[in-house]
Design an enzyme around this catalytic site. Structure first.
Site, PDB file in Angstrom:
ATOM      1  N   SER A   8     123.814  47.913  -8.180  1.00  0.00           N
ATOM      2  CA  SER A   8     124.060  47.248  -9.454  1.00  0.00           C
ATOM      3  C   SER A   8     122.821  46.484  -9.862  1.00  0.00           C
ATOM      4  O   SER A   8     122.004  46.111  -9.017  1.00  0.00           O
ATOM      5  CB  SER A   8     125.241  46.279  -9.331  1.00  0.00           C
ATOM      6  OG  SER A   8     125.394  45.525 -10.521  1.00  0.00           O
ATOM      7  N   HIS A   9     122.698  46.229 -11.140  1.00  0.00           N
ATOM      8  CA  HIS A   9     121.606  45.402 -11.626  1.00  0.00           C
ATOM      9  C   HIS A   9     121.761  43.951 -11.171  1.00  0.00           C
ATOM     10  O   HIS A   9     120.805  43.191 -11.194  1.00  0.00           O
ATOM     11  CB  HIS A   9     121.538  45.458 -13.151  1.00  0.00           C
ATOM     12  CG  HIS A   9     120.905  46.703 -13.652  1.00  0.00           C
ATOM     13  ND1 HIS A   9     121.491  47.947 -13.560  1.00  0.00           N
ATOM     14  CD2 HIS A   9     119.702  46.897 -14.245  1.00  0.00           C
ATOM     15  CE1 HIS A   9     120.679  48.843 -14.075  1.00  0.00           C
ATOM     16  NE2 HIS A   9     119.589  48.240 -14.504  1.00  0.00           N
TER      17      HIS A   9
END
Length: 125
Positions: A8-9
């Site tokens: 995920s970012h």
């Protein structure tokens, strides 16, 4: 066992998804990778490659949130010494399905990938 990597970012988002997936997946081997090395939002291939290699016993299914996470996961897979694939699946629902599938004694990368991608059709209402 087939490993799972959640990308995920956001470091906190990746860790949270791993936490939920571990609840349903029991013994599944799940790594979470998120954010940049300096704490910003984003992804980089190096940590993704390291996570893939950490859970690569019988292959790895990688779940990503969006955009550059896909590109960086693909770069990491090219560099990794492991059989790994990116799932075309929603990251949370796909991780849950993958975690359950990975604990099956007959689990393969293909069966875990299929389980993750089955989450594309899950209706929430």
């Amino acid at each position: 066992m087939v490993g799972i990597v959640v990308v995920s970012h956001s470091e906190r988002a990746a860790a949270g998804i791993r936490e939920i997936a571990r609840e349903v997946g029991g013994d599944a081997r799940i790594e979470a990778v998120g954010g940049t090395g300096d704490g910003r939002i984003g992804t980089t291939p190096g940590p993704i490659r390291e996570a893939i290699e950490a859970v690569a016993d019988d292959g790895v299914v990688v779940l990503v949130d969006l955009g550059s996470a896909v590109m960086n996961a693909e770069l990491a897979i090219e560099e990794a010494a492991a059989d790994a694939v990116v799932a075309d699946a929603p990251v949370l629902e796909g991780a849950l399905n993958a975690a359950v599938a990975a604990t099956a004694p007959s689990a393969t990368v293909e069966s875990v990938l299929e389980a993750a991608e089955d989450a594309r059709d899950v209706s929430k209402v």
